[in-house]
Structures are given as C-alpha cells and as structure tokens.
Enzyme design. Structure first.
Site, PDB file in Angstrom:
ATOM      1  N   ARG A  92     -69.257   0.309  16.484  1.00  0.00           N
ATOM      2  CA  ARG A  92     -68.937  -0.613  17.573  1.00  0.00           C
ATOM      3  C   ARG A  92     -67.426  -0.698  17.804  1.00  0.00           C
ATOM      4  O   ARG A  92     -66.960  -0.798  18.938  1.00  0.00           O
ATOM      5  CB  ARG A  92     -69.515  -2.003  17.254  1.00  0.00           C
ATOM      6  CG  ARG A  92     -69.625  -2.939  18.460  1.00  0.00           C
ATOM      7  CD  ARG A  92     -68.466  -3.849  18.629  1.00  0.00           C
ATOM      8  NE  ARG A  92     -68.158  -4.508  17.384  1.00  0.00           N
ATOM      9  CZ  ARG A  92     -66.914  -4.785  17.005  1.00  0.00           C
ATOM     10  NH1 ARG A  92     -65.875  -4.471  17.763  1.00  0.00           N
ATOM     11  NH2 ARG A  92     -66.696  -5.382  15.845  1.00  0.00           N
ATOM     12  N   GLU A 135     -48.386  -5.373  14.534  1.00  0.00           N
ATOM     13  CA  GLU A 135     -47.280  -4.762  13.791  1.00  0.00           C
ATOM     14  C   GLU A 135     -47.318  -5.206  12.331  1.00  0.00           C
ATOM     15  O   GLU A 135     -48.027  -6.156  11.983  1.00  0.00           O
ATOM     16  CB  GLU A 135     -45.941  -5.158  14.424  1.00  0.00           C
ATOM     17  CG  GLU A 135     -45.797  -4.632  15.845  1.00  0.00           C
ATOM     18  CD  GLU A 135     -44.421  -4.854  16.456  1.00  0.00           C
ATOM     19  OE1 GLU A 135     -44.219  -4.426  17.592  1.00  0.00           O
ATOM     20  OE2 GLU A 135     -43.560  -5.460  15.775  1.00  0.00           O
ATOM     21  N   LEU A 241     -57.687  -8.150  24.625  1.00  0.00           N
ATOM     22  CA  LEU A 241     -58.255  -8.669  23.382  1.00  0.00           C
ATOM     23  C   LEU A 241     -59.476  -9.531  23.656  1.00  0.00           C
ATOM     24  O   LEU A 241     -60.449  -9.505  22.889  1.00  0.00           O
ATOM     25  CB  LEU A 241     -57.214  -9.483  22.611  1.00  0.00           C
ATOM     26  CG  LEU A 241     -56.052  -8.715  21.976  1.00  0.00           C
ATOM     27  CD1 LEU A 241     -55.151  -9.679  21.217  1.00  0.00           C
ATOM     28  CD2 LEU A 241     -56.545  -7.622  21.051  1.00  0.00           C
ATOM     29  N   GLU A 365     -58.796  -9.085  16.032  1.00  0.00           N
ATOM     30  CA  GLU A 365     -59.015  -9.767  17.327  1.00  0.00           C
ATOM     31  C   GLU A 365     -58.988 -11.285  17.167  1.00  0.00           C
ATOM     32  O   GLU A 365     -59.701 -12.014  17.855  1.00  0.00           O
ATOM     33  CB  GLU A 365     -60.339  -9.344  17.986  1.00  0.00           C
ATOM     34  CG  GLU A 365     -60.699  -7.889  17.893  1.00  0.00           C
ATOM     35  CD  GLU A 365     -59.724  -6.960  18.592  1.00  0.00           C
ATOM     36  OE1 GLU A 365     -58.697  -7.443  19.099  1.00  0.00           O
ATOM     37  OE2 GLU A 365     -59.996  -5.749  18.622  1.00  0.00           O
TER      38      GLU A 365
END
Length: 386
Positions: A92, A135, A241, A365
C-alpha cells in the site's frame, strides 16, 4: 467475497462497482502477494516486478482524473488501499507514495506541461516517483526544513538532506520540497541529475518489504521550469500528505482484518486441552473485541470516504481516522499474535509482521502525537504544538 470479521453486513453499504473493484484487488493480493510476502519481508526486498500489474489494475494515481489515470472515487481508492495493506503495508505504501504523494503533487500544483510529461508514464508504472519532505532533523516539523533552493540565473540549485523517503533509490523522479526566498517550493527533480544521491536505509525491523532512503542533494541544478508553479508554502506538501493519510485510514484496517483472519483460522484448527482454541471463552472475547474494532474502523473510513467524494471532508477529520485506525490496528495485530502463541512470532503467519509494519504506519504521515494535537486544537481552539 465475504469478510470473516464482518458483523454488520458492510458490503450492503457499497455499490456494485465498489465491490467489484475491491474484489479485483483482493484477488491480485491473494494470488500474487500473500504466497510470496514472507520471503520478500525476510529478504528485505520490494518486488518491483509487480509494478506493471499494479498499473494494469489502474492503482497508480487511481484517484486522479485524466492523464491516463483511472479517475476512481475516494471510496474506491480506500477499498483498494485496504486490500493492498492486507497483503503488506509496503504494498500500500508503494501505491501511496506513487499516487497520493508524487503524482498528486504534480496533479495539484504542477503546470499543464509538467502534468503531461510525467503523469501518464507514472500511471503506467513506467516511471516511479518519490516525495522528499522529511529530513533528518525535520520530521513532524517540516517548517524547519534545512534543504534550500537558490536561484542561479534562470535555474534553481538545491542543497540539503532528506530522510525516510520511500522509493527514492528506484525512482526516476523526485518531488523535492525546499526553503526558498518567499517560502517553501516544490521541485520536480529527475533522479539522474548530478548531485542527487539516494541510499536505502538498511537494518529495519519494520516495513522490510519496502524501500525507504536517505537523499543527499549537493548543488543539484534544475531548470526554472522544474518548480511546481501553483503553490508556495507548506500547504503544498501538506495537501499531498492528506491524500496519503486518507489512504492509511483504510489501509490500517486492511492489515488489522488480515491479522484477525489469521488468528481466527488458527483458533479453529489448534487443539489445546482437547478442543479448539476457538471454543474457549477468553479466545472468543479476543476475537469479538478485534472484530468490533475492525467494523468500527471500516465504518469510520467509509464515512470519511463519502465525505471526501462529496467535497466536504475536513483536514482534522482525516486526523480522526488516521489516529484511531492506526492505533486500533496495531492493538488488533498484537492481540491476534497472542492467539497464535509461539508460532505467531514466525513469518508463517501475518499478525506480527503487520504489527511491526504498523509501527511505521502510525509514525509516518503524522505521528499519533501530531494528530492528537490537531484534534486537540479542533476541540479547544488552542494550538499546543509549541
């Protein structure tokens, strides 16, 4: 195709087209993924050979319209995400990174020329994309990203680092978000551009049948038309997102359902003290509690999907689904493992693999903490991020 966990006739809430799409993806996962996933997970490889099959099923950028994309509804995308994650979170995740992140960034914020150049080939699986936002020191706080883009004549030059970037080492194109004069901008960066380096992250205990990378950007020069022209600021990446977060709401429940079904099947076959485990009250309580949360999770996902299709879904409502369904899914996967006993720690059974994967899914996320604070702000009107 009936679900063993279904206590409420969930299929009656779906259209014939929605059920058909769901069943086609499930057949693919049952036939091509489940027989092989334990080996892929143990060997820590993502099977790139399945990408053309995902494309043939119309799963790459499936919720986008035009440019060779399938133009499916949000509910159909969600149903597909659940079936894919029932196979493995890495499956997924591939579809999410390709479609909800990289392709969505181009579709939402790109020029007509950028869309025409990239979206058709990505929908066909001929080009893989990645999405460079996170990051090493800017995970939940992307506003503090250190990657910077400066103008150099008509070009842009990018410098910085990204971490936990899905598919970067196998991608042909990267969507890189960077600070620039005037705000955060997105750039379409072919991965063969000099100065672009993607290195897979090894020794993972989660998402082993998936690819996550470090990216180094050293004087990466791209032309002026590489910038996504239609957005400035963090609303650009955050809009993508939210597409990925929506898919997770469904996907996590797919993993939970598969873990439940593995435990249910095992409990009927495993004899202890002269009768199947399924015949004991404590086992039945575990199974019932798991099934109830799976049913509630899918109802929540469907409600949010219907709102998304109606254009009324709010960002904080996505946080409701992502927080709740990830949190419950990992509990279900862990509980399912207990029914399997010692056998449950092997790759012969799916629950612990799903539980390990869900440790990542609940983190990326937006962590539990981030979504909790989003909802806390919604309830109180007071932002508590700092």
């Amino acid at each position: 195709m009936s679900d063993l966990s279904d206590l409420i006739d969930f299929d009656s809430l779906l259209s014939a087209d929605e059920r058909a799409l769901r069943d086609s993806v499930r057949s693919f996962v049952d036939g091509e993924i489940k027989p092989n996933i334990a080996g892929w997970y143990e060997e820590a490889v993502f099977p790139l050979e399945i990408v053309p099959e995902l494309a043939k099923l119309g799963l790459l950028g499936m919720h986008l319209k035009g440019y060779g994309c399938a133009g499916r509804s949000a509910v159909e995308y969600g149903l597909a995400a659940a079936e894919l994650e029932a196979g493995d979170s890495g499956l997924r995740t591939f579809v999410s990174v390709q479609g909800s992140l990289a392709m969505s960034a181009i579709f939402k914020h790109g020029s007509d020329e950028q869309k025409a150049e990239w979206l058709p080939t990505m929908a066909r699986g001929e080009a893989i994309g990645c999405f460079g936002l996170t990051e090493p020191t800017a995970g939940s706080d992307p506003g503090n990203m250190a990657t910077f883009a400066r103008r150099a004549g008509s070009d842009w030059v990018l410098n910085g680092s990204k971490r936990w970037i899905g598919l970067a080492s196998v991608a042909e194109v990267a969507i890189i978000w960077a600070q620039a004069d005037g705000g955060v901008r997105g750039f379409i960066v072919p991965t063969d551009t000099p100065g672009f380096t993607a290195t897979p992250i090894d020794s993972k205990l989660s998402m082993r049948a998936s690819i996550q990378c470090d990216i180094e950007l050293s004087e990466v020069r791209v032309p002026g038309n590489a910038v996504l022209p239609n957005v400035v600021g963090l609303k650009g990446p955050l809009s993508c997102l939210n597409e990925a977060r929506y898919g997770i709401i469904w996907g996590a429940m797919g993993a939970a359902r598969d873990a439940f079904e593995a435990a249910l099947d095992y409990s009927k076959e495993r004899l202890q003290f002269g009768k199947p485990l399924a015949g004991y009250q404590l086992t039945q309580q575990k199974l019932v509690d798991m099934a109830l949360e799976i049913n509630k999770g899918f109802l929540l996902a469907l409600h949010l999907g219907r709102r998304k299709d109606a254009g009324t879904l709010q960002a904080d409502q996505i946080s409701v689904g992502k927080l709740n369904n990830c949190r419950e899914a990992i509990k279900i996967a862990r509980e399912a493992r207990t029914i399997l006993g010692g056998n449950g720690i092997t790759l012969d059974y799916s629950p612990l693999r799903h539980a390990n994967n869900l440790e990542s899914v609940r983190t990326y996320e937006g962590t539990d903490e981030v979504h909790t604070l989003i909802l806390g702000k919604k309830l109180t009107g007071v932002a508590a991020f700092r």
